[in-house]
Design a protein around this motif. Sequence first.
Motif, PDB file in Angstrom:
ATOM      1  N   VAL A  16      12.756  -1.264   2.157  1.00 30.25           N
ATOM      2  CA  VAL A  16      12.513  -1.006   3.680  1.00 30.25           C
ATOM      3  C   VAL A  16      13.807  -0.498   4.262  1.00 30.25           C
ATOM      4  O   VAL A  16      15.084  -0.919   4.178  1.00 30.25           O
ATOM      5  CB  VAL A  16      12.110  -2.446   4.478  1.00 30.25           C
ATOM      6  N   THR A  17      13.950   0.413   5.248  1.00 31.24           N
ATOM      7  CA  THR A  17      14.883   0.924   6.189  1.00 31.24           C
ATOM      8  C   THR A  17      14.455   0.659   7.741  1.00 31.24           C
ATOM      9  O   THR A  17      13.234   1.004   7.894  1.00 31.24           O
ATOM     10  CB  THR A  17      15.036   2.368   5.800  1.00 31.24           C
ATOM     11  N   VAL A  18      15.191   0.068   8.378  1.00 29.09           N
ATOM     12  CA  VAL A  18      14.858  -0.155   9.856  1.00 29.09           C
ATOM     13  C   VAL A  18      16.001   0.839  10.490  1.00 29.09           C
ATOM     14  O   VAL A  18      17.087   0.473  10.080  1.00 29.09           O
ATOM     15  CB  VAL A  18      14.800  -1.562  10.323  1.00 29.09           C
ATOM     16  N   ALA A  19      15.724   1.692  11.379  1.00 27.68           N
ATOM     17  CA  ALA A  19      16.686   2.450  11.990  1.00 27.68           C
ATOM     18  C   ALA A  19      16.283   2.340  13.476  1.00 27.68           C
ATOM     19  O   ALA A  19      15.314   2.121  13.968  1.00 27.68           O
ATOM     20  CB  ALA A  19      16.486   3.981  11.816  1.00 27.68           C
ATOM     21  N   TRP A  20      17.481   2.069  14.354  1.00 25.73           N
ATOM     22  CA  TRP A  20      17.254   1.969  15.858  1.00 25.73           C
ATOM     23  C   TRP A  20      18.241   2.817  16.624  1.00 25.73           C
ATOM     24  O   TRP A  20      19.420   2.909  16.361  1.00 25.73           O
ATOM     25  CB  TRP A  20      17.809   0.556  16.108  1.00 25.73           C
ATOM     26  N   GLY A  21      17.634   3.768  17.690  1.00 28.80           N
ATOM     27  CA  GLY A  21      18.466   4.434  18.602  1.00 28.80           C
ATOM     28  C   GLY A  21      19.302   3.628  19.355  1.00 28.80           C
ATOM     29  O   GLY A  21      19.101   2.495  20.063  1.00 28.80           O
ATOM     30  N   PRO A  77      15.655  -9.334   5.030  1.00 32.82           N
ATOM     31  CA  PRO A  77      16.780  -9.567   4.916  1.00 32.82           C
ATOM     32  C   PRO A  77      17.285  -8.281   3.717  1.00 32.82           C
ATOM     33  O   PRO A  77      18.334  -7.781   3.767  1.00 32.82           O
ATOM     34  CB  PRO A  77      17.156 -10.758   4.061  1.00 32.82           C
ATOM     35  N   GLY A  78      16.303  -7.894   2.995  1.00 32.97           N
ATOM     36  CA  GLY A  78      16.635  -6.729   2.263  1.00 32.97           C
ATOM     37  C   GLY A  78      16.432  -5.372   2.776  1.00 32.97           C
ATOM     38  O   GLY A  78      16.938  -4.360   2.086  1.00 32.97           O
ATOM     39  N   ALA A  79      16.148  -5.457   4.017  1.00 32.15           N
ATOM     40  CA  ALA A  79      16.109  -3.980   4.670  1.00 32.15           C
ATOM     41  C   ALA A  79      17.442  -3.255   4.800  1.00 32.15           C
ATOM     42  O   ALA A  79      18.444  -4.154   5.112  1.00 32.15           O
ATOM     43  CB  ALA A  79      15.461  -4.259   5.776  1.00 32.15           C
ATOM     44  N   ARG A  80      17.570  -2.126   4.813  1.00 28.27           N
ATOM     45  CA  ARG A  80      18.639  -1.451   5.427  1.00 28.27           C
ATOM     46  C   ARG A  80      18.719  -1.061   6.652  1.00 28.27           C
ATOM     47  O   ARG A  80      17.400  -0.436   7.290  1.00 28.27           O
ATOM     48  CB  ARG A  80      18.838  -0.199   4.446  1.00 28.27           C
ATOM     49  N   LEU A  81      19.487  -1.440   7.504  1.00 22.34           N
ATOM     50  CA  LEU A  81      19.578  -1.432   8.884  1.00 22.34           C
ATOM     51  C   LEU A  81      20.488  -0.402   9.386  1.00 22.34           C
ATOM     52  O   LEU A  81      21.676  -0.130   9.199  1.00 22.34           O
ATOM     53  CB  LEU A  81      20.013  -2.925   9.616  1.00 22.34           C
ATOM     54  N   VAL A  82      20.022   0.793  10.013  1.00 23.22           N
ATOM     55  CA  VAL A  82      20.623   1.963  10.011  1.00 23.22           C
ATOM     56  C   VAL A  82      20.751   2.125  11.697  1.00 23.22           C
ATOM     57  O   VAL A  82      19.840   2.056  12.476  1.00 23.22           O
ATOM     58  CB  VAL A  82      20.081   3.206   9.595  1.00 23.22           C
ATOM     59  N   ARG A  83      21.823   2.599  12.248  1.00 20.37           N
ATOM     60  CA  ARG A  83      22.115   2.814  13.568  1.00 20.37           C
ATOM     61  C   ARG A  83      21.861   4.309  13.789  1.00 20.37           C
ATOM     62  O   ARG A  83      22.430   5.304  12.968  1.00 20.37           O
ATOM     63  CB  ARG A  83      23.629   2.488  13.790  1.00 20.37           C
ATOM     64  N   ALA A 112       0.783  -1.184  -0.083  1.00 17.62           N
ATOM     65  CA  ALA A 112      -0.072   0.028   0.208  1.00 17.62           C
ATOM     66  C   ALA A 112       0.873   1.263   0.137  1.00 17.62           C
ATOM     67  O   ALA A 112       0.444   2.317  -0.009  1.00 17.62           O
ATOM     68  CB  ALA A 112      -1.002   0.046   1.245  1.00 17.62           C
ATOM     69  N   VAL A 113       2.022   1.038  -0.035  1.00 16.14           N
ATOM     70  CA  VAL A 113       3.131   2.301   0.095  1.00 16.14           C
ATOM     71  C   VAL A 113       4.501   2.137  -0.965  1.00 16.14           C
ATOM     72  O   VAL A 113       4.471   1.009  -1.434  1.00 16.14           O
ATOM     73  CB  VAL A 113       3.730   2.507   1.810  1.00 16.14           C
ATOM     74  N   ARG A 114       5.003   2.996  -1.085  1.00 16.83           N
ATOM     75  CA  ARG A 114       6.047   2.948  -2.174  1.00 16.83           C
ATOM     76  C   ARG A 114       7.303   2.589  -1.389  1.00 16.83           C
ATOM     77  O   ARG A 114       8.347   2.012  -1.935  1.00 16.83           O
ATOM     78  CB  ARG A 114       6.392   4.602  -2.801  1.00 16.83           C
ATOM     79  N   SER A 115       7.573   3.073  -0.125  1.00 17.45           N
ATOM     80  CA  SER A 115       8.849   2.597   0.651  1.00 17.45           C
ATOM     81  C   SER A 115       8.418   2.675   2.207  1.00 17.45           C
ATOM     82  O   SER A 115       7.459   3.332   2.424  1.00 17.45           O
ATOM     83  CB  SER A 115       9.909   3.576   0.395  1.00 17.45           C
ATOM     84  N   VAL A 116       9.209   2.097   2.918  1.00 26.67           N
ATOM     85  CA  VAL A 116       8.891   1.884   4.430  1.00 26.67           C
ATOM     86  C   VAL A 116      10.111   2.359   5.148  1.00 26.67           C
ATOM     87  O   VAL A 116      11.318   1.772   4.820  1.00 26.67           O
ATOM     88  CB  VAL A 116       8.657   0.750   4.910  1.00 26.67           C
ATOM     89  N   THR A 117      10.083   3.349   6.365  1.00 26.93           N
ATOM     90  CA  THR A 117      11.194   3.718   7.141  1.00 26.93           C
ATOM     91  C   THR A 117      10.703   3.551   8.433  1.00 26.93           C
ATOM     92  O   THR A 117       9.622   4.171   8.968  1.00 26.93           O
ATOM     93  CB  THR A 117      11.523   5.131   6.902  1.00 26.93           C
ATOM     94  N   ALA A 118      11.146   2.464   9.132  1.00 25.23           N
ATOM     95  CA  ALA A 118      10.700   2.095  10.294  1.00 25.23           C
ATOM     96  C   ALA A 118      11.718   2.497  11.525  1.00 25.23           C
ATOM     97  O   ALA A 118      12.622   1.755  11.664  1.00 25.23           O
ATOM     98  CB  ALA A 118      10.268   0.554  10.620  1.00 25.23           C
ATOM     99  N   LEU A 119      11.240   3.409  12.628  1.00 30.15           N
ATOM    100  CA  LEU A 119      12.184   4.031  13.464  1.00 30.15           C
ATOM    101  C   LEU A 119      11.900   2.917  14.902  1.00 30.15           C
ATOM    102  O   LEU A 119      10.564   3.066  15.470  1.00 30.15           O
ATOM    103  CB  LEU A 119      12.261   5.412  13.866  1.00 30.15           C
ATOM    104  N   SER A 120      12.558   1.971  15.473  1.00 28.71           N
ATOM    105  CA  SER A 120      12.340   1.427  16.389  1.00 28.71           C
ATOM    106  C   SER A 120      10.974   0.664  16.601  1.00 28.71           C
ATOM    107  O   SER A 120      10.242   0.886  17.264  1.00 28.71           O
ATOM    108  CB  SER A 120      12.720   2.054  17.549  1.00 28.71           C
TER     109      SER A 120
END
Length: 278
Positions: free
Chosen positions: A221-226, A245-251, A118-126
């Motif tokens: 997909v981007t997953v970012a965690w503080g 597995p294809g997600a970008r994991l960001v600190r 339903a969306v073009r991209s996902v950025t998930a923060l925590s």
Amino acid sequence: MPARIAFEFETPQGPRTTSLTYERRGAGAPLLLLHGIGHHWQAWEPVLDILATERDVIAVDLPGFGTSDGLPQDCAYDLTTVTPVLTAFCAAIGAERPHVAGNSLGGLLALQLGREKAVRSVTALSPAGFWTESERRYAFGTLRAMRGAALSLPVPLIDRLSRTPAGRTALTSTIYARPGRRSPEAVVAETLALREATGFHQTLAAGRTVLFREDIPSVPVTVAWGTRDRLLLRRQGVRAKRTIPGARLVRLPGCGHVPMNDDPALVARVILDGSSTD
């Protein structure tokens, strides 16, 4: 000024109507912003104007939070109900298939929207949903304690506490690594939003059995965690990467559970980078 819109959405019981409050700024590709449990759209205020330089930004109060209506009585506050609400909301405001960024509960909803294409991209923060059972119980217990404190404190005391760095730390250090950066007015508003959230208990109840276990191969997909997240510990980000597995994991160095206030420039850049594919 925030706007409000009433619209229909589909449920297994048939069409239902609700009304959501939202803030819209900027121009460009649409970007939907989803806050966490007990919060409101103003959680995104530190990054809104940065994002609005490149995106048509829509920050919405989720059903039962902020000044949005709660869901109809025969609707559960679960993924199968709230994601159709958000999809119908986007259609109602002319922002079909936006990019989406979400924090905590909002991150889980963003991932579900991605899974449903339903969306073009996902950025998930925590994002919620990557916990062990003990981690979930800890997070839910902490959230209940925060809600209990918000309900028990008289408003004049909340106002007094918000006016000192120590008071802002007492009120918000569970979700912010740098609570002193939050303005007194914002701290008062979000404490009142937590105490007045009509969807709080139903949302927690719906989350007891939630685990995000499916890949999202169809959208970026981007997953970012503080690194200083005290509510959902950062090791949950590693589990998210294994699941997607294809997600970008960001600190997010030095950031807490709600990172937008702790490092607005970094969080805005992560969201803009994650939503750069059309």
